[in-house]
Structure formats: structure tokens, C-alpha cells
Design a protein around this motif. Structure first.
Motif, PDB file in Angstrom:
ATOM      1  N   LYS A 214       0.903  -1.090  -0.065  1.00 45.40           N
ATOM      2  CA  LYS A 214      -0.046  -0.121   0.025  1.00 45.40           C
ATOM      3  C   LYS A 214       0.936   1.310  -0.009  1.00 45.40           C
ATOM      4  N   LYS A 215       2.271   1.231   0.293  1.00 41.73           N
ATOM      5  CA  LYS A 215       3.113   2.159   0.332  1.00 41.73           C
ATOM      6  C   LYS A 215       3.288   2.939  -1.323  1.00 41.73           C
TER       7      LYS A 215
ATOM      8  N   LYS B 221      -0.976   4.901  -5.683  1.00 39.59           N
ATOM      9  CA  LYS B 221      -2.226   4.328  -6.305  1.00 39.59           C
ATOM     10  C   LYS B 221      -2.642   3.014  -5.939  1.00 39.59           C
ATOM     11  N   ILE B 222      -1.891   2.333  -4.819  1.00 43.14           N
ATOM     12  CA  ILE B 222      -2.165   0.996  -4.647  1.00 43.14           C
ATOM     13  C   ILE B 222      -2.952   1.060  -3.233  1.00 43.14           C
ATOM     14  N   GLY B 223      -4.238   0.723  -3.248  1.00 48.23           N
ATOM     15  CA  GLY B 223      -5.090   0.864  -2.014  1.00 48.23           C
ATOM     16  C   GLY B 223      -5.025  -0.665  -1.424  1.00 48.23           C
ATOM     17  N   ASP B 224      -5.955  -0.565  -0.416  1.00 48.71           N
ATOM     18  CA  ASP B 224      -5.938  -2.059   0.232  1.00 48.71           C
ATOM     19  C   ASP B 224      -6.443  -3.149  -0.594  1.00 48.71           C
ATOM     20  N   LYS B 225      -7.744  -2.751  -1.414  1.00 49.49           N
ATOM     21  CA  LYS B 225      -8.283  -3.888  -2.348  1.00 49.49           C
ATOM     22  C   LYS B 225      -7.282  -4.411  -3.373  1.00 49.49           C
TER      23      LYS B 225
END
Length: 187
Positions: free
Chosen positions: A108-109, A112-116
């Protein structure tokens, strides 16, 4: 389809390089253009993406980086433009390790990369990156297999060994590796 292009760096842009090959300048998007030197010759591994409205080349310094890129873009919701910053920020082994250990926070760091999407990356790629040639030599794989067999013989489950095997120094003798692994397993 191109596999690689050899040439001289003619220009460095903020997200790409121009690689001159016999008078033809190829615009190649790379994760870190400033790792290339102007006027120096390189062999750049490339991936060509052809869409209805664009034709782009994405470049990599190593074949391992390209292989990881190809695996990442196979994930639903993760395209070429989103994958390049992942390669710029993270190391190949760090990214692989995060996927194998299901480390959502590490993934997630990246921009544009979220949890999902982080969970989707893990779901799609866990167990598929281990031995695809990403910087792992045959000697290391052989030593890791020996170590795994010894530890399984001592009664440990393969699931328990995955995080431990990544931490053990493979340059040690097999006896020293077993001692280190046991120390880690007993923590």
C-alpha cells in the motif's frame, strides 16, 4: 514484439529515456530514468504495449525486473503505468517478499495502490514468483531446498518455514543455516 534494444542514451526525461539505436531514437518509459547515464551504451529489456490509441515501450535494466513487471501487469486492475512506480520505489526481492508474506502494508505504500488492489496482487501472485528467475541462482535454490528438507525432517511444517527461509544467510554452511533457522523458529 521486442525483447531488448541496445543503444546509447540520447536523452533523459522525467519518466523515460531516449535510446539511440543506429540513428533511431526509441522513447522508452522506465521506472528510474536517472539510473541511466547520458551518452552511455545500454542493453534495455523492453515490453511493448499496443492499445487502440497508443504504442508504448517500457524498459528495464535487468531481465528479472522485466519478469516481475510482466507478472504484476497480469493482476486485474494493475496496468503498466501503475506498475512502473512500484518498480521505482521497491526492490525486486522486497516486492516478492511482501507478496509471499502477504504484507499488505508494504504494497500500500506504492502510489495508487489501496487495500483492495494490494490484496488482489497477493491473491493473484502469491506462490507464482518464487522460482521464475528473479535474481535467484541455482546454488541458492539448492541450498534452500536442503535447508527446508532438514527442517521438515525436524518436524516443522512448510508453512512455518517460508518466512524463516527468506531470512537465513545462504552463504553460510548448511549446519550454520540450520542453527540460524532454528533460532528464528524458536522466537
Amino acid at each position: 514484439m521486442y525483447d531488448y534494444i541496445k543503444g546509447t542514451i540520447a536523452n533523459i526525461k522525467n519518466n523515460a529515456i531516449v535510446l539511440d539505436n543506429n540513428g533511431v531514437g526509441f522513447l522508452i518509459y522506465v521506472s528510474n530514468p536517472y539510473s541511466f547515464e547520458l551518452g552511455k551504451d545500454y542493453k534495455v529489456y523492453v515490453y511493448q504495449q499496443i492499445k487502440e490509441d497508443e504504442n508504448c515501450l517500457y524498459g528495464f535494466k535487468t531481465i528479472e525486473e522485466k519478469e516481475l513487471f510482466l507478472k504484476l501487469i497480469s493482476v486485474k486492475g494493475l496496468g503498466c503505468k501503475m506498475t512502473m512506480p512500484i518498480l521505482a520505489v521497491g526492490s525486486i526481492n522486497g516486492i516478492m517478499d511482501a507478496i509471499e508474506r502477504e504484507n499488505v502494508l508494504y504494497l500500500k505504500k506504492f502510489p495508487k495502490i489501496g487495500d483492495k488492489l494490494a490484496k488482489q496482487i497477493i491473491l493473484d501472485l502469491k506462490g507464482k514468483l518464487e522460482f521464475i528467475g528473479l535474481g535467484i541462482s541455482d546454488d541458492i535454490v539448492q541450498t534452500e531446498n536442503e535447508l527446508k528438507e532438514v527442517l521438515i525432517g525436524l518436524g516443522y511444517k512448510e508453512k512455518e518455514l517460508v518466512p524463516v527461509l527468506a531470512k537465513v544467510n545462504t552463504s553460510l554452511t548448511i549446519e550454520e543455516q540450520v542453527k540460524d533457522a532454528l533460532k528464528l523458529l524458536l522466537k
